[in-house]
Design an enzyme around this catalytic site. Structure first.
Site, PDB file in Angstrom:
ATOM      1  CB  ALA A  87       0.711   7.009  -3.705  1.00  0.00           C
ATOM      2  NE  ARG A 109      -0.416   1.759   3.639  1.00  0.00           N
ATOM      3  CZ  ARG A 109       0.698   2.492   3.794  1.00  0.00           C
ATOM      4  NH1 ARG A 109       1.881   1.918   4.022  1.00  0.00           N
ATOM      5  NH2 ARG A 109       0.662   3.797   3.723  1.00  0.00           N
ATOM      6  CD  GLN A 127      -3.592   2.679   6.845  1.00  0.00           C
ATOM      7  OE1 GLN A 127      -4.205   3.053   7.854  1.00  0.00           O
ATOM      8  NE2 GLN A 127      -4.202   2.457   5.696  1.00  0.00           N
ATOM      9  CG  ASN A 182      -2.453  11.599   2.396  1.00  0.00           C
ATOM     10  OD1 ASN A 182      -1.870  10.702   1.776  1.00  0.00           O
ATOM     11  ND2 ASN A 182      -2.176  11.856   3.661  1.00  0.00           N
ATOM     12  CE  LYS A 183      -5.508   5.729   4.430  1.00  0.00           C
ATOM     13  NZ  LYS A 183      -6.439   4.827   3.720  1.00  0.00           N
ATOM     14  CG  ASP A 217      -3.101   8.031  -1.550  1.00  0.00           C
ATOM     15  OD1 ASP A 217      -3.136   8.527  -0.410  1.00  0.00           O
ATOM     16  OD2 ASP A 217      -2.690   6.885  -1.800  1.00  0.00           O
ATOM     17  NE  ARG A 241      -6.228   0.844  -1.726  1.00  0.00           N
ATOM     18  CZ  ARG A 241      -5.657   1.432  -0.675  1.00  0.00           C
ATOM     19  NH1 ARG A 241      -4.376   1.247  -0.429  1.00  0.00           N
ATOM     20  NH2 ARG A 241      -6.351   2.204   0.120  1.00  0.00           N
TER      21      ARG A 241
HETATM   22  O1  MRU Z   1      -4.811   3.247   2.175  1.00  0.00           O
HETATM   23  P1  MRU Z   1      -3.326   3.452   2.142  1.00  0.00           P
HETATM   24  O2  MRU Z   1      -2.622   2.931   3.341  1.00  0.00           O
HETATM   25  O3  MRU Z   1      -2.718   2.963   0.857  1.00  0.00           O
HETATM   26  O4  MRU Z   1      -3.155   5.050   2.149  1.00  0.00           O
HETATM   27  C1  MRU Z   1      -1.872   5.570   2.006  1.00  0.00           C
HETATM   28  C2  MRU Z   1      -1.813   7.033   2.162  1.00  0.00           C
HETATM   29  O5  MRU Z   1      -2.811   7.716   2.279  1.00  0.00           O
HETATM   30  C3  MRU Z   1      -0.456   7.662   2.070  1.00  0.00           C
HETATM   31  O6  MRU Z   1      -0.381   8.820   2.843  1.00  0.00           O
HETATM   32  C4  MRU Z   1      -0.158   8.026   0.599  1.00  0.00           C
HETATM   33  O7  MRU Z   1      -0.327   6.927  -0.228  1.00  0.00           O
HETATM   34  C5  MRU Z   1       1.208   8.561   0.421  1.00  0.00           C
HETATM   35  S1  MRU Z   1       2.433   7.302   0.579  1.00  0.00           S
HETATM   36  C6  MRU Z   1       3.929   7.985   0.281  1.00  0.00           C
END
Ligand code: MRU
Length: 345
Positions: free
Chosen positions: A48, A46, A195, A245-246, A236, A90
């Site tokens: 990006a 997981r 996470q 982003n998350k 993302d 995704r």
């Molecule tokens: O659902 P996830 O864990 O894949 O979400 C990840 C994020 O939101 C990260 O902050 C984003 O991908 C940046 S990773 C460098």
């Protein structure tokens, strides 16, 4: 070990299974597009940039698995079908489709399946290697923005585990520490999949960088108390009007703005998407069980529904600066999105 890489001997993809961390450091080795797609859906791999690498290697796995079965147009059709299958796992992280397309286009230029396999592997390995270089560049640009002594809030995991090594948001922190700055980190737990508490805390502790986990809902209170000097998060997808982003990131951006705390987004240039705006982006909705069950324990009454978006959109007006491998960009970000359009034509 790297978060994700190619096992040349076994001709397969190997990655750290992030669902097992921090209790167990297990890896997954796969030769199957279907297994990889399941792993992406379950967040075994997981973040990006790591998804970009996974998507690229997914096309390699597809080429290898179809090379003996079919040739010509049937080979192309089979690989393209696998690519679409992987892309759908995704929808929000732009790097997944970016990695898939980059390797697919390279492979499809070749005349034979054997040549397509070789070209696809070279391209996917190039994406993997580039990610390390780009994250170090992001780190150096971002480190310069942090005070010599500071406490940084981060959300989710934008670290080595979300990339190949080093990380984007955590890359900024690592580079700042390497440059002699005294940085301590407050890691939001990042409910519901944690996470932040599972992955960010794990990798920063392993590097000896001071880290504490906070409940997501404590961020505003700690900002008000003057306990946070800067927020640094990953992305993302970045459209000309928003950073995706998350989920929870937007909340932190509003609070940081209210308290005049700098809010930085760190991401590789490949996370930019100028093909549309915020309204065009699909936000992934995750399963009810992520909220309803924890460690086998029921957390909600049967029959109650959930709304469980994996990401949110933060308007660029709330972002102090976007730190990329090509430098630091500031509002209104025309230079950033303009450069991107030029590069794509
Ligand atoms: O659902 P996830 O864990 O894949 O979400 C990840 C994020 O939101 C990260 O902050 C984003 O991908 C940046 S990773 C460098």
């Amino acid at each position: 070990m790297r978060t994700i890489t190619w096992d040349t001997g076994a001709q397969g993809l190997i990655y750290i299974n992030q669902t097992r961390l921090p209790a167990e450091r297990a890896t997954v080795e796969t030769h199957s597009v279907t297994r990889l797609a399941d792993g992406i859906r379950q967040l075994e791999v997981r973040g990006a940039p790591a998804l970009g690498v996974a998507g690229g290697y997914g096309v390699v796995l597809s080429c290898l698995s179809h090379r003996k079965e079919v040739a010509g147009q049937a080979f192309r059709d089979a690989v393209e079908m696998d690519a679409e299958y992987l892309r759908a796992t995704r929808p929000t992280a732009v790097n997944l489709g970016w990695g898939i397309d980059r390797v697919l286009q390279t492979a499809m230029r070749e005349e034979t399946p054997a040549a397509a396999c070789d070209a696809a592997l070279r391209e996917a390995q190039a994406i993997e290697a580039e990610d390390i270089t780009l994250c170090h560049r992001i780190g150096e640009y971002g480190a310069a923005l942090l005070p010599d002594t500071c406490t940084v809030l981060t959300h989710c995991n934008a670290g080595a585990l979300a990339c190949v090594e080093w990380g984007t948001a955590l890359g900024v922190i690592r580079s700042a520490v390497e440059a002699g700055k005294r940085v301590s980190v407050l890691s939001c737990e990042t409910r519901p999949l944690n996470q932040g508490s599972r992955l960010t805390a794990y990798e920063l502790q392993a590097d000896g960088i001071p880290v504490k986990t906070i409940p997501d809902s404590a961020a505003a209170h700690l900002m008000r108390r003057g306990m946070i000097d800067a927020v640094v998060v990953g992305a993302d997808r970045i459209t000309p009007d928003a950073v995706f982003n998350k989920v929870g990131t937007y909340m932190h951006a509003i609070c940081a703005h209210h308290h005049s705390i700098p809010f930085y987004v760190a991401a590789p240039y490949s996370t930019l998407d100028t093909s549309g705006t915020e309204a065009d982006v699909t936000i992934e909705e995750r399963a009810r069980d992520e909220l309803a069950v924890c460690g086998g324990r029921q957390l909600m009454p049967d029959g109650v529904g959930t709304v469980n978006p994996a990401f949110d959109a933060t308007p660029l007006s709330l972002v102090t600066a976007i730190i990329t491998d090509r430098g630091v960009f500031r509002y209104p970000y025309g230079e950033l999105t303009g450069m991107y359009s030029k590069d794509r034509t």
